[in-house]
Scaffold this motif. Structure first.
Motif, PDB file in Angstrom:
ATOM      1  N   ALA A  34      60.118 -37.243  26.439  1.00 25.52           N
ATOM      2  CA  ALA A  34      60.694 -38.035  26.037  1.00 25.52           C
ATOM      3  C   ALA A  34      59.434 -39.768  27.422  1.00 25.52           C
ATOM      4  O   ALA A  34      59.861 -41.068  26.857  1.00 25.52           O
ATOM      5  CB  ALA A  34      62.130 -38.970  27.401  1.00 25.52           C
ATOM      6  N   LYS A  35      59.300 -39.228  28.387  1.00 20.63           N
ATOM      7  CA  LYS A  35      57.840 -40.479  29.578  1.00 20.63           C
ATOM      8  C   LYS A  35      57.243 -40.710  28.697  1.00 20.63           C
ATOM      9  O   LYS A  35      56.196 -41.646  28.689  1.00 20.63           O
ATOM     10  CB  LYS A  35      57.784 -39.407  30.206  1.00 20.63           C
ATOM     11  N   SER A  36      56.349 -39.601  28.054  1.00 22.17           N
ATOM     12  CA  SER A  36      55.034 -39.596  27.470  1.00 22.17           C
ATOM     13  C   SER A  36      55.263 -40.949  25.709  1.00 22.17           C
ATOM     14  O   SER A  36      54.472 -41.600  25.967  1.00 22.17           O
ATOM     15  CB  SER A  36      55.131 -38.302  26.175  1.00 22.17           C
ATOM     16  N   VAL A  37      56.627 -40.351  25.159  1.00 16.82           N
ATOM     17  CA  VAL A  37      57.392 -41.367  24.031  1.00 16.82           C
ATOM     18  C   VAL A  37      56.981 -43.201  24.926  1.00 16.82           C
ATOM     19  O   VAL A  37      56.820 -44.144  24.772  1.00 16.82           O
ATOM     20  CB  VAL A  37      58.275 -41.013  23.841  1.00 16.82           C
ATOM     21  N   TYR A  38      58.139 -43.035  25.937  1.00 13.65           N
ATOM     22  CA  TYR A  38      58.091 -44.272  26.499  1.00 13.65           C
ATOM     23  C   TYR A  38      56.402 -44.916  27.171  1.00 13.65           C
ATOM     24  O   TYR A  38      56.880 -46.491  27.073  1.00 13.65           O
ATOM     25  CB  TYR A  38      59.151 -44.233  28.020  1.00 13.65           C
TER      26      TYR A  38
END
Length: 349
Positions: A67-71
């Motif tokens: 999720a952090k990578s996508v954000y």
């Protein structure tokens, strides 16, 4: 250097049920966490205890990382991406590979439990998995469960010798390699390949009469697996031959137009249009690069017709090549010699 190993899984019906559930839950969790970060306009500091979903803690932590990578990509994309394809990811501390089985945790009856799913692994894949393992990614493609495992392997030492090897791909002999020092080797058995293809075709015909569609699909998978395994073995032995002979460059014919230019008779036409020359070339290329051997592609025009000694074009009879200048040898060997000296596509030999 990192490489991805793709493995076909054969889960039981119960295991497939758990895989479907955790894959859907995983992708839903990632999308929810990304939406929360977009609303907060920052990367949230989260732990598995903050994520209340039916997944093992290790999988929750991986979902948070994803999720952090996508954000981080949201600002570049200027939109919030919604992941749709069901998938689940485990880090290298939460799965094990034992012979032909992959073990990893899922959520069963409110608890984290490990399941052991049968996997189809080639000898080459087994050898790759002996290196440092990265994340395990499991997804479903065309009704097949596929495991993708990232593997870190030592970077190759580039060979700087001046020895070049030409490789001719064909039907009767899958691959013929000739080095610039004169060493020659034939790889594979075209007759066996054709026999196996006829056998599978005959079995499909019988199953088609009985309208057993599922059995036909399984047979197609079996045939594809057999062909891939053959290509892996041929490419492996071919690259080993190159290493043994201190080859620094392997040259292959550019195969983009092979179905129009390949040397074949009418009886071989069906085999030509079903056999994957491209796949074998790709297998040779990536195995060669792992060994520090450069791969180049050349113009295939007239490689089996031009005499390597005098440059005259001759038509061959069966597998024998003979020129009026006195030069004679196997036709595919002529192609291998000419490939060594043929113009390199996107460059000059």
């Amino acid at each position: 250097m990192e490489q991805t190993v793709k493995i076909k899984l054969l889960p039981t019906k119960e295991q497939e049920y758990h895989l479907i559930n955790i894959s859907r839950e995983y992708i839903k969790t990632v999308n929810t966490l990304v939406a929360d970060m977009v609303q907060a306009e920052k990367i949230l500091k989260l732990s598995s205890k903050d994520v209340h979903v039916s997944m093992p803690s290790a999988v929750k932590n991986q979902a948070i990382r994803d999720a952090k990578s996508v954000y981080r990509k949201v600002k570049k994309l200027k939109r919030v991406p919604i992941l749709k394809k069901s998938v689940c990811i485990w880090n290298n501390q939460n799965y094990k590979i034992k012979e032909s089985v992959i073990e990893f945790p899922v959520y069963i009856n409110g608890k984290s439990k490990r399941i052991a799913v049968k996997a189809i692994l080639t000898e080459y894949q087994h050898n790759l998995l002996k290196n440092q393992l990265g994340i395990l990614r499991i997804t479903k493609k065309s009704n097949k469960w596929i495991a993708q495992i990232a593997v870190k392997i030592p970077g190759p030492t580039q060979n700087n010798s001046d020895i070049v090897m030409g490789v001719d791909l064909g039907l009767k002999v899958p691959a013929v390699a000739v080095t610039s020092t004169g060493k020659t080797r034939f790889f594979g058995n075209g007759r066996q390949n054709k026999y196996i293809r006829r056998k599978f075709k005959s079995q499909r015909r019988e199953l088609g009469k009985s309208k057993k569609l599922n059995a036909i699909r399984k047979l197609n998978d079996k045939e594809t697996l057999w062909m891939k395994d053959k290509d892996h073995k041929i490419s492996r032995t071919l690259v080993d031959f190159a290493i043994k002979n201190n080859v620094s460059v392997i040259r292959l014919e550019k195969l983009s137009n092979i179905r129009n230019t390949a040397r074949t008779s009418r009886k071989n036409e069906k085999n030509l249009h079903t056999w994957s020359f491209y796949r074998l070339a790709q297998y040779i290329e990536y195995k060669a690069k792992l060994a520090g051997i450069k791969v180049e592609y050349v113009d295939p025009k007239y490689t089996s017709q031009i005499c390597p000694m005098c440059g005259k074009r001759n038509h061959t009879k069966d597998r024998k090549y003979q020129c009026s200048c006195g030069f004679k040898t196997h036709r595919d060997r002529v192609a291998g010699i000419n490939i060594i000296n043929a113009p390199v596509i996107d460059g000059v030999a």
